[in-house]
Design an enzyme around this catalytic site. Structure first.
Site, short mmCIF file in Angstrom:
data_model
loop_
_atom_site.label_atom_id
_atom_site.label_comp_id
_atom_site.label_asym_id
_atom_site.label_seq_id
_atom_site.Cartn_x
_atom_site.Cartn_y
_atom_site.Cartn_z
CG HIS A 214 38.31 37.70 52.86
ND1 HIS A 214 37.67 36.53 52.50
CD2 HIS A 214 39.41 37.78 52.09
CE1 HIS A 214 38.35 35.94 51.54
NE2 HIS A 214 39.42 36.67 51.27
CD GLU A 272 46.32 36.37 45.89
OE1 GLU A 272 46.26 35.68 46.92
OE2 GLU A 272 46.17 37.61 45.89
CG HIS A 374 37.42 37.84 46.55
ND1 HIS A 374 37.03 36.97 47.54
CD2 HIS A 374 38.76 37.91 46.62
CE1 HIS A 374 38.10 36.51 48.17
NE2 HIS A 374 39.17 37.06 47.64
CE1 TYR A 384 43.29 35.03 46.04
CE2 TYR A 384 41.34 35.85 44.91
CZ TYR A 384 42.30 35.99 45.90
OH TYR A 384 42.27 37.07 46.74
#
Ligand code: X8Z
Ligand code: ZN
Length: 531
Positions: A214, A272, A374, A384
């Site tokens: 990831h 992000e 996550h 996000y």
């Protein structure tokens, strides 16, 4: 952030690097490319069998320990602690309101994609009024749907906005993808990646060992060592992720002069958003043509709709997923959702918010949230959702500075803006990044955009032509907008086979007594530098 003011730990045993690596290389590809209903169903199911279900017992222990740490830090539970950086008493309500503003657009897209999938797979699999089967959307978690673009494309024969084939044909490499991104940052007068970045980063999956694939970006907090870890595959999606990761590094570089405590984003969502803002320009046909990845750019309404569809299948489809992940965890950490209901609560949210259903009935013997990186890695996720909202606000502000967007000029719509080579835009973005977390985020937001709030109207504005098109198209086909079902998607008990299928290894993975607290502390120290 560089200082570890807040006690945080991570139950790292939850992550099995081997599984994660295999997911990256094989299963992701099958989910992305296969159109075989049975194969997709098998892969979807077996991934959850191999990952989520195996961590359910660990997660129970983890939640208890996480809450203990949160309480030691003066919070009611870990979910509350996660909201601390947003400095708002109304954060959850604000998120709900934003989602409420975005839902109508998502529902139009959902109805359209459901029709396209029904045409592909048949009504026995995709019903007219029901939720969409989760395994048909090109992604293991149905979190973004770009991989079904070729099924959902509104106008065949117009410019192909997924440039993966061109990248492969032109022998793109991971290195070349990172260099392209670096060049974009440089063109904005932002800081280019330092030498250590190029020598120390891992940008390809190592052949000799397994790693957690990831993608992530790391600040080593010494002012010169900043790295990315990404098992980059030559696809357009990964090109966007390359920009995403470099955005984190750019933030680290810009705020490295700040005192340690301010070396973090204005809020986690801002961190992000940085790379994604650049990627909004990179993905435009005009820019792709500029860098030689598109031969011809069709500049007409149909090509526009194709482009916006591709963007919406990434950005709009992500919103409900980005919103629900932490809605589930907030209620888990607070105890509002008891352990015995964890999986069915997950599917309630997946159904109600995303309008999807599992390909096979789920039960409390499964633990499907645990199949998403996550959750076992304990990375908060509402960041996000925030990012996908604010990145459009930042994009709009930067496009105006670049002279690429004018609300009064229909020939310059927001979705065609490319800020490449605009030092005005780059300097404005740099000014925001340099602040780190030294001012409250509404102030940082105001300095760039003029407004102090997160505002969903900008995404609506960006996608306006598509939204109008979707409404007409759905109406033309008599599509039902929304979803309903009589099916039971999840039950509190499950088939006997499910209960005994996988032996629980909880006890073998948990070291005893104070040893693991020490371990968690060390992990927390390490991981607090990661984005
Ligand atoms: O985890 C990430 C980044 C690293 S911060 C690759 N993202 C989320 C995900 O993959 O689920 C980016 C989009 C959402
Ligand atoms: Zn990120």
């Amino acid at each position: 952030m560089c200082s570890t003011l807040i006690l945080l730990f991570l139950y790292n045993n939850l992550l099995d690097p081997l599984i994660t690596t295999r997911l990256q290389s094989d299963l992701t590809r099958i989910l992305r490319t296969s159109r075989d209903y049975g194969e997709l169903q098998h892969v979807w199911k077996m991934w959850r069998h191999a990952s989520g279900r195996r961590v359910r017992d660990h997660y129970k222990l983890f939640v208890r320990l996480a809450n203990k740490a949160a309480k030691l830090n003066g919070f009611d539970n870990m979910g509350d602690m996660w909201l601390y950086p947003y400095e708002s008493d109304t954060f959850r309500e604000d998120m709900e309101e934003l989602w409420g503003q975005l839902r109508p657009l998502y529902q139009q897209l959902h109805a359209y994609v459901r029709r396209k999938l029904r045409e592909q797979y048949g009504e026995q699999y995709v019903s007219k009024r029901g939720p969409i089967p989760a395994h048909l959307l090109g992604n293991m978690w149905s979190q973004s749907w770009n991989e079904v673009y070729s099924i959902a494309i509104p106008y065949q024969g117009k410019s192909h906005v997924d440039v993966t084939p061109q990248m492969v044909q032109q022998n793109y490499t991971p290195r070349k993808m990172f260099e392209l991104s670096d060049e974009f940052f440089g063109s904005l007068n932002l800081t280019k990646m330092p030498p250590e970045f190029w020598t120390e980063s891992i940008i390809e999956k190592p052949k000799e060992r397994d790693i957690i694939c990831h993608a992530s970006a790391w600040d080593f907090c010494n002012g010169k060592d900043f790295r990315v870890k990404q098992c980059t595959v030559v696809t357009m999606k990964d090109l966007i992720t390359v920009h995403h990761e470099m955005g984190h590094i750019e933030y680290y570089l810009q705020y490295k002069h700040q005192p340690e405590v301010f070396r973090t984003g204005s809020n986690p969502g801002f961190h992000e958003a940085v790379g994604d803002v650049l990627a909004l320009s990179v993905a435009t046909p005009k820019h792709l043509a500029k860098v030689g990845l598109l031969d011809e750019v069709h500049d007409d309404d149909e090509a526009d709709i194709n482009f916006l569809m591709n963007m919406a299948l990434d950005k709009i489809t992500f919103l409900p997923f980005g919103y629900l992940m932490d809605n589930w965890r907030w209620d888990v950490f607070s105890g509002k959702t008891p352990e015995k209901d964890w999986n069915c609560a997950w599917w309630n949210l997946r159904y109600n918010i995303q309008g999807i259903k599992p390909p096979v009935q789920r039960s409390e013997f499964d633990f499907d949230p645990g199949a998403k990186y996550h959750i076992p890695a304990n990375v908060p996720y509402i960041r996000y959702f925030v990012s996908y909202v604010v990145q459009f606000q930042f994009h709009k502000a930067l496009c105006m500075k670049a002279g690429q967007y004018d609300p009064q000029d229909p020939s310059k719509p927001l979705h065609k803006c490319d800020i490449y080579q605009s030092t005005e835009a780059g300097n404005a973005l740099g000014d925001l990044l340099k602040l780190g977390s030294s001012v409250k985020w509404p102030e940082a937001m105001a300095a760039l955009t003029g407004g102090r709030r997160m505002d969903a109207s900008v995404i609506r504005e960006y996608f306006k032509p598509l939204e109008t098109w979707l409404m007409n198209d759905n109406q033309k086909h008599g599509e039902f907008v929304g979803w309903e079902t009589d099916e039971v998607l999840c039950t509190s008990d499950g088939p006997r086979e499910a209960a005994t299928g996988e032996p629980s290894s909880a006890t073998t993975l948990v070291p005893a007594g104070p040893l693991y607290l020490l371990l968690f502390l060390l992990m927390g120290l390490l991981l607090s530098h990661r984005s």
